[in-house]
Structures are given as structure tokens and as C-alpha cells.
Motif scaffolding. Structure first.
Motif, PDB file in Angstrom:
ATOM      1  N   ASN A 165       5.101  -6.030   8.326  1.00 40.75           N
ATOM      2  CA  ASN A 165       4.851  -6.958   9.529  1.00 40.75           C
ATOM      3  C   ASN A 165       3.635  -7.722   9.290  1.00 40.75           C
ATOM      4  N   LYS A 166       3.667  -8.685   8.343  1.00 41.83           N
ATOM      5  CA  LYS A 166       2.958  -9.512   7.852  1.00 41.83           C
ATOM      6  C   LYS A 166       1.562  -9.260   7.434  1.00 41.83           C
ATOM      7  N   GLU A 167       1.348  -7.907   7.346  1.00 40.98           N
ATOM      8  CA  GLU A 167      -0.080  -7.233   6.983  1.00 40.98           C
ATOM      9  C   GLU A 167       0.139  -6.595   5.570  1.00 40.98           C
ATOM     10  N   LEU A 168      -0.971  -6.425   4.946  1.00 38.61           N
ATOM     11  CA  LEU A 168      -1.023  -5.741   3.656  1.00 38.61           C
ATOM     12  C   LEU A 168      -2.038  -4.757   3.513  1.00 38.61           C
ATOM     13  N   GLN A 169      -1.683  -3.822   2.740  1.00 39.98           N
ATOM     14  CA  GLN A 169      -2.448  -2.484   2.876  1.00 39.98           C
ATOM     15  C   GLN A 169      -2.456  -2.225   1.280  1.00 39.98           C
ATOM     16  N   GLU A 170      -3.779  -2.028   0.666  1.00 41.63           N
ATOM     17  CA  GLU A 170      -3.736  -1.477  -0.872  1.00 41.63           C
ATOM     18  C   GLU A 170      -4.511  -0.042  -0.901  1.00 41.63           C
ATOM     19  N   PHE A 171      -3.802   0.686  -1.707  1.00 38.61           N
ATOM     20  CA  PHE A 171      -4.147   2.194  -1.839  1.00 38.61           C
ATOM     21  C   PHE A 171      -4.577   2.558  -3.391  1.00 38.61           C
ATOM     22  N   ASN A 172      -5.666   2.813  -3.830  1.00 42.25           N
ATOM     23  CA  ASN A 172      -5.782   3.147  -5.266  1.00 42.25           C
ATOM     24  C   ASN A 172      -5.567   4.621  -5.365  1.00 42.25           C
ATOM     25  N   GLY A 173      -4.274   4.813  -5.957  1.00 39.50           N
ATOM     26  CA  GLY A 173      -3.980   6.263  -6.329  1.00 39.50           C
ATOM     27  C   GLY A 173      -2.336   6.107  -6.492  1.00 39.50           C
ATOM     28  N   ARG A 174      -1.753   7.215  -6.707  1.00 44.09           N
ATOM     29  CA  ARG A 174      -0.411   7.312  -6.999  1.00 44.09           C
ATOM     30  C   ARG A 174       0.555   7.142  -5.717  1.00 44.09           C
ATOM     31  N   TYR A 175       1.725   6.927  -5.802  1.00 44.13           N
ATOM     32  CA  TYR A 175       2.665   6.686  -4.444  1.00 44.13           C
ATOM     33  C   TYR A 175       2.775   8.155  -3.763  1.00 44.13           C
ATOM     34  N   ILE A 176       2.949   9.072  -4.401  1.00 43.14           N
ATOM     35  CA  ILE A 176       3.099  10.517  -3.725  1.00 43.14           C
ATOM     36  C   ILE A 176       1.802  10.608  -2.924  1.00 43.14           C
ATOM     37  N   GLU A 177       0.582  10.213  -3.269  1.00 40.66           N
ATOM     38  CA  GLU A 177      -0.451  10.460  -2.588  1.00 40.66           C
ATOM     39  C   GLU A 177      -0.571   9.367  -1.562  1.00 40.66           C
ATOM     40  N   TYR A 178      -0.099   8.277  -1.851  1.00 38.26           N
ATOM     41  CA  TYR A 178       0.039   7.200  -0.527  1.00 38.26           C
ATOM     42  C   TYR A 178       0.855   7.620   0.547  1.00 38.26           C
ATOM     43  N   LYS A 179       2.030   8.158   0.042  1.00 39.05           N
ATOM     44  CA  LYS A 179       2.792   8.602   1.394  1.00 39.05           C
ATOM     45  C   LYS A 179       2.274   9.888   2.015  1.00 39.05           C
ATOM     46  N   LEU A 180       1.615  10.795   1.332  1.00 37.69           N
ATOM     47  CA  LEU A 180       0.720  11.725   1.892  1.00 37.69           C
ATOM     48  C   LEU A 180      -0.444  11.099   2.917  1.00 37.69           C
ATOM     49  N   SER A 181      -0.960  10.114   2.657  1.00 40.47           N
ATOM     50  CA  SER A 181      -1.986   9.453   3.353  1.00 40.47           C
ATOM     51  C   SER A 181      -1.303   8.943   4.618  1.00 40.47           C
ATOM     52  N   LEU A 182      -0.226   8.283   4.385  1.00 35.28           N
ATOM     53  CA  LEU A 182       0.750   7.658   5.630  1.00 35.28           C
ATOM     54  C   LEU A 182       0.980   8.741   6.811  1.00 35.28           C
ATOM     55  N   LEU A 183       1.592  10.041   5.924  1.00 40.82           N
ATOM     56  CA  LEU A 183       1.948  11.215   6.782  1.00 40.82           C
ATOM     57  C   LEU A 183       0.708  11.664   7.862  1.00 40.82           C
ATOM     58  N   GLN A 184      -0.343  12.004   6.762  1.00 45.46           N
ATOM     59  CA  GLN A 184      -1.395  12.510   7.841  1.00 45.46           C
ATOM     60  C   GLN A 184      -1.949  11.596   8.782  1.00 45.46           C
ATOM     61  N   THR A 185      -1.821  10.182   8.628  1.00 42.17           N
ATOM     62  CA  THR A 185      -2.146   8.877   9.537  1.00 42.17           C
ATOM     63  C   THR A 185      -1.285   9.326  10.578  1.00 42.17           C
ATOM     64  N   LYS A 186      -0.241   9.273  10.259  1.00 43.18           N
ATOM     65  CA  LYS A 186       0.963   9.314  11.435  1.00 43.18           C
ATOM     66  C   LYS A 186       0.767  10.577  12.388  1.00 43.18           C
ATOM     67  N   ILE A 187       0.400  11.710  11.665  1.00 49.28           N
ATOM     68  CA  ILE A 187      -0.054  12.944  12.564  1.00 49.28           C
ATOM     69  C   ILE A 187      -1.140  12.624  13.588  1.00 49.28           C
ATOM     70  N   GLU A 188      -2.212  12.123  12.869  1.00 54.92           N
ATOM     71  CA  GLU A 188      -3.427  11.650  13.803  1.00 54.92           C
ATOM     72  C   GLU A 188      -3.333  10.885  14.875  1.00 54.92           C
ATOM     73  N   LEU A 189      -2.542   9.801  14.562  1.00 54.66           N
ATOM     74  CA  LEU A 189      -2.123   8.491  15.503  1.00 54.66           C
ATOM     75  C   LEU A 189      -1.209   9.249  16.445  1.00 54.66           C
ATOM     76  N   GLN A 190      -0.098  10.170  16.008  1.00 55.01           N
ATOM     77  CA  GLN A 190       0.711  10.551  17.060  1.00 55.01           C
ATOM     78  C   GLN A 190       0.111  11.365  18.253  1.00 55.01           C
ATOM     79  N   GLU A 191      -1.018  12.294  17.687  1.00 58.34           N
ATOM     80  CA  GLU A 191      -1.646  13.073  18.518  1.00 58.34           C
ATOM     81  C   GLU A 191      -2.404  12.168  19.579  1.00 58.34           C
ATOM     82  N   LEU A 192      -3.173  11.203  18.943  1.00 54.32           N
ATOM     83  CA  LEU A 192      -3.889  10.162  20.049  1.00 54.32           C
ATOM     84  C   LEU A 192      -2.976   9.574  20.808  1.00 54.32           C
TER      85      LEU A 192
END
Length: 579
Positions: free
Chosen positions: A229-256
Motif C-alpha cells: 500500500n505504497k508504504e514500506l516496513q523493515e524487520f530485522n529477524g526471520r520471516y517466521i518471527e515477522y509473521k508472528l509479529s504481524l499476527l500479534q499486532t493484528k490481535i492488538e489492533l482488532q481488540e482496539l
């Protein structure tokens, strides 16, 4: 070594990036991910040749940075009469010959000083790419990729997948500071894909690799760059950890988001009551109360959470909607043989039921695509198509099924759509924006072209789908959507694929090409075979546990049970540490 700061870039018809920033440093193996058509290849082009592009922002590249590049569209030159070893060693041999020629000139030339300078420059160039021991390094790399047996073979004799690996080796051997590869995994069989993984993980230099391949993403890389969506995000770590980070963010954002929605609805009720009262009472105080409450509502709606990397719209792939198919068997192949310079398949037989989902698998160059095309053409006695069977074909050669010089909308007018609005509403479901409709098809990304083929197939009445590498170039979200569409489809599917995840997730069984014939194998046995050959004993069990937890988290989010989702994400985090 590379620093991008607030870079923005647009084509006349499309804005690609707005104020994106990231860094690449020595030792980083970076996966570059994002939806099809988001501009990943263009961004790597800008890095390789910034002078060609008019962009805003800053791109800082360390002076003298050497870049190696492997394109997603490289084609094997069948006329090239050169051995694999000599092809890989071309640059080393060229520099060695140049040095020998300079030495020869020194014997008779009076301008020794100029030749000495030329000699030193050429020697430095050879040393910079590791020329001291290049023969041994080539042998090591060929062995690592399990290609040693092809050292003296002609390049023209290689399969497409083997040639792609040879290109990777050739670029790596020149010791570039940065290695850029654009979907190097496309069309590789699993053995070659595993070789590519070994080459990536053994490489000491900096890497930026565009890929959607879930196997590579899970087993390579220590940095992720995600363009969405025209934006860029960088993550230092493995893809499997990045997916977990996105999932945890999703849980937090959906609750909010749920809490925000409740608060907005509560304030809407209050505003509506105040409006009703203000209609009958003209006191200034009541008007001020209404205005104040409307401002609160505006602020609540304005702060609604924006999450471009979490709420990624998955395309709605819907394969043809069919009634029950009368025949129990839609395809019979009896004693089929095919070959060119040599026999590829001999005396192969199988049949496919009316609702079977089947993957045709095997090493590169064993006749899978040829068989699929012969079934589609239906001109051989050894191939029998059932009565009332209608076929649709998705080609890995995308220009074969799409008119690349035409606009996107023309493809749909040609198959019966009546209005522009009808086409717009339809292609939007496949993730295309309205501005794509008037673009030439040859300007689309590889993933967009495959989605376009799927969109056309989906309005056909076909009850037998022949799909040749349908996940090639597709982003991971589209791959998952296609897997679900295949599972939901009522007809039969015969799919050539090298994508382990797709095969494991949506087919009923596999037809495996071995020793020039075809044998049937269950998906469970196929999975076990892959894991036994390439992973530790407990990896399959851990992967199954991971998938189970992810499914439970998804269910918890649907039920808005955020406490359970958080608890499960903690379990997932502990499991990921073991992988």
C-alpha cells in the motif's frame, strides 16, 4: 552500504511509493516481499541504476558498490555451445586473457608505463572478484547446488531450473557487495529449490531477494522488507518471527478496533438524541452540546486504526461455479509416451475423477508441461476426455493466454462482459484497482498476469482445469486464496506445481514422475518424503502444531475472544523458537 530515505516514485498512471525508507548493511540476507504489482522489481531497478529514474528523496549507495543481479525472466539460450564450467567462469577467463594479452604487448611496446597501469587495473579487477582460486570455487559451488555432474555438460542441455541455478552461481562467484535476485525460485522443482536455499544460506555477501516462496522465506533470510500500500516496513529477524509479529499486532489492533467501534456507536446514539432534541428546542446550550459531541465523533472516526501491513486485502478467487458433473471420470491417460531428443515419459497411465484435485510433480524437464498441453489439445489416442467435459488452461507462458498488447479491459469484453462498470466490479475482487483496466497487459507484473488468467478462467464453464504453475509469481496472499479456491471448486483440477505448500494444502493426491513413468502417491506420503529428505525428524510434527495453533488463533479472532488469541500467540512464540 545502502540507505534509502523518504523515497517517493510514481509512473504517470500509478503512484508506487510514498516516503519509504530502509537500510541494507553488510551480512544481511534480506527477503523483499509484498503483493503483486506493488513495485518491488522497480525498486530494485532504482537501486541498480538510479540515474534512469526521477524520484523524490535520497538514495545513498556506498561508492564502488558492485551489484550482482539475477532476473526473474532469464531464458536458456539453447544455441549456446559452451560448457557449464566455462559459462560460469566467463568473466574470470576474460580477465585472464586480457592480462595475457597485456603481457604479450609489453614484449614489443615502448609505452610500458601505460601498459603497466592497464595490467595493474586488470589484475585488481580479477582479484576483486576472487580470481586467485576461481576454478576451485566454481567446483565448490556446483557441488553445493548438487550440479557437479553438469560441469562439462553444455549449457544448452540444462533444464530451465538448472540454468537458473547456474546463473545464481555465476553471479555469486564474482563476489558482488550486493546480490539482487528477482524471484529466482520461479519454476524450480523442489530439489533445485533446496539447492537454491543452500546457495543463499552459504553466501557471505549482502543479499536482496524478491520472493513469494514460502519454503525459502521460512528457511533463509535474517531481514525482511515488506512493501505494501505504497508504504514500506523493515524487520530485522526471520520471516517466521515477522509473521508472528504481524499476527500479534493484528490481535492488538482488532481488540482496539472493537473498542473503538463500540465507542463510536455509543456516541452516534448520543448525537442522534441531541439532534432530535435540538430540532424542538432552540436553546444555544443544546446546540453547543450537539456540536461538541459531533466533534468527539469525528475524532473517534478519524483515529480509526490504519494497518497497511496487517489488513492486506486477499483476492477473492472463485473458480467456475458448477452443478454436479455427470461422468465419474473426466480424464483417462492410457500408455502415454512423449520425447524429443530423448524419451521423457513412457507408457504412463492414470485417470482423474470428476472432483479430483491432483498435482502433477517431478523434476524440471521431465515432460509435465508437455503432458498438460497434450491433454488440452486432445489430439492423441492415448488421451481420452470424458463426455461433456469442458477444459480451461492456465499457461506459465502468460502471453500465450493473454493478448499482451491489449488493455486489461479488452480481455473481458472479448469473453462476454458488456460494460466497463461490470468489468471494474469483477476485477476489483481479484485485487486490481480501477486504473489497471486501461493499462497494457505487458506492463503488469508476473503475479498480476497470473491473477488475470485466473479471473478469466473463473467466468468459464470449465469442469476440468489444467493449471501450469499457477502460483508462479503470485504473492503469498494470492497463493493462499488460490489454494482455498481449488479446495472449494466442484470440478476436477490437474495442476503442475513445484510449490510444496500449495500441493500439501489443496490437492487430494499427487501424480509423481519417476523413471520416465507416473505413479500415484497420497499427499501424506508426499509430505513425509519431503520432510524426511530435507528436515530433522521432529520438524513435521512442529509444523503441524504451528498450523493448528494458527488456525485456533484465527477462530478466536473471528469470535472476538482476544484473551484466548493472546494466550495462543504466546504458545506460538514458544513453538517458533524450536523451529
Amino acid at each position: 552500504m545502502i540507505n534509502m530515505i523518504n523515497l517517493s516514485f510514481s509512473f504517470p498512471e500509478k503512484e508506487l511509493y510514498k516516503d519509504i525508507s530502509f537500510t541494507l548493511e553488510e551480512g544481511q540476507h534480506c527477503a523483499f516481499i509484498g503483493t503483486s504489482g506493488s513495485g518491488k522489481s522497480t525498486l530494485t531497478d532504482i537501486i541498480m541504476d538510479p540515474e534512469r529514474y526521477m524520484y523524490d528523496g535520497k538514495l545513498e549507495i556506498e561508492p564502488g558498490l558492485r551489484i550482482g543481479y539475477v532476473s526473474q525472466f532469464s531464458q536458456l539460450d539453447k544455441t549456446k555451445e559452451i560448457t557449464v564450467f566455462d559459462y560460469v567462469a566467463e568473466e574470470f577467463i576474460r580477465l585472464q586473457r586480457e592480462i595475457a594479452q597485456i603481457c604479450l604487448e609489453m614484449e614489443t611496446s615502448s609505452d610500458i608505463e601505460a601498459l603497466l597501469e592497464k595490467y595493474q587495473n586488470t589484475l585488481d579487477a580479477l582479484e576483486a572478484i576472487g580470481g586467485d582460486d576461481f576454478e576451485n570455487e566454481i567446483k565448490k559451488k556446483l557441488n553445493l547446488a548438487d550440479l557437479s555432474r553438469y560441469e562439462t555438460s553444455l549449457v544448452s542441455e540444462l533444464s530451465g531450473g538448472e540454468y537458473k541455478l547456474i546463473q545464481v552461481i555465476k553471479e555469486m562467484l564474482t563476489n558482488p557487495h550486493l546480490m539482487i535476485m528477482d524471484e529466482p525460485d520461479v519454476f524450480l522443482d523442489f530439489e533445485n529449490l533446496n539447492s537454491l536455499k543452500e546457495l543463499i544460506n552459504a553466501h557471505k555477501g549482502m543479499m536482496l531477494i524478491i520472493t513469494h516462496n514460502r519454503y525459502l522465506l521460512d528457511h533463509c533470510f535474517n531481514k525482511i522488507i515488506h512493501l505494501e500500500n505504497k508504504e514500506l516496513q523493515e524487520f530485522n529477524g526471520r520471516y517466521i518471527e515477522y509473521k508472528l509479529s504481524l499476527l500479534q499486532t493484528k490481535i492488538e489492533l482488532q481488540e482496539l478496533a472493537v473498542a473503538d467501534t463500540l465507542e463510536i456507536e455509543r456516541n452516534k446514539v448520543i448525537v442522534n438524541k441531541l439532534r432530535a432534541v435540538a430540532t424542538y428546542h432552540t436553546e444555544a446550550a443544546r446546540g453547543k452540546s450537539l456540536h461538541a459531541r459531533e466533534k468527539i465523533l469525528e475524532r473517534l472516526e478519524a483515529r480509526r486504526i490504519k494497518a497497511p501491513f496487517v489488513e492486506i486485502k486477499q483476492p477473492e478467487i472463485k473458480l467456475p461455479i458448477l452443478g454436479e458433473v455427470e461422468a465419474s471420470t473426466v480424464l483417462k491417460v492410457n500408455h502415454y509416451s512423449v520425447g524429443f531428443q530423448e524419451v521423457l515419459l513412457e507408457d504412463a497411465s492414470f485417470e482423474i475423477g470428476s472432483s479430483d484435485k491432483v498435482a502433477l510433480i517431478g523434476p524440471n524437464g521431465t515432460g509435465k508441461t508437455t503432458l498438460l498441453r497434450d491433454i488440452y489439445k486432445n489430439q492423441k489416442d492415448s488421451i481420452v476426455i470424458g463426455d461433456n467435459v469442458s477444459m480451461a488452461f492456465l499457461s506459465q507462458i502468460q502471453g500465450e493466454m493473454l493478448k499482451e498488447e491489449s488493455d486489461v479491459q479488452d480481455e473481458f469484453f472479448d469473453i462476454g462482459f458488456q460494460t466497463y462498470d461490470e468489468i471494474r466490479a469483477y476485477v476489483t475482487k481479484y485485487g486490481f484497482s480501477e486504473d489497471v483496466l486501461t493499462q497494457k497487459i505487458d506492463s503488469l507484473s508476473g503475479g498480476e498476469k497470473n491473477l488475470l488468467q485466473l479471473a478469466k478462467i473463473s467466468v468459464s464453464k470449465a469442469n476440468l482445469l489444467l493449471l501450469d504453475e499457477p502460483t508462479s509469481h503470485l504473492d503469498t496472499y494470492s497463493q493462499i486464496a488460490l489454494e482455498q479456491a481449488v479446495k472449494d471448486y466442484k470440478g476436477a483440477v490437474l495442476m503442475v506445481s513445484h510449490d510444496f505448500n500449495t500441493i500439501a494444502n489443496c490437492v487430494d493426491y499427487v501424480l509423481m514422475i519417476e523413471n520416465k513413468t507416473i505413479r500415484k502417491m497420497s499427499v501424506r506420503k508426499f509430505r513425509k518424503m519431503i520432510y524426511a529428505n530435507h528436515f530433522s525428524k521432529d520438524y513435521l510434527e512442529l509444523e503441524d502444531k504451528k498450523k493448528t495453533i494458527e488456525t485456533r488463533i484465527e477462530s478466536a479472532l473471528k469470535n472476538e475472544d482476544f484473551e484466548l488469541a493472546k494466550k495462543l500467540s504466546e504458545e506460538l512464540e514458544e513453538l517458533i523458537k524450536q523451529l
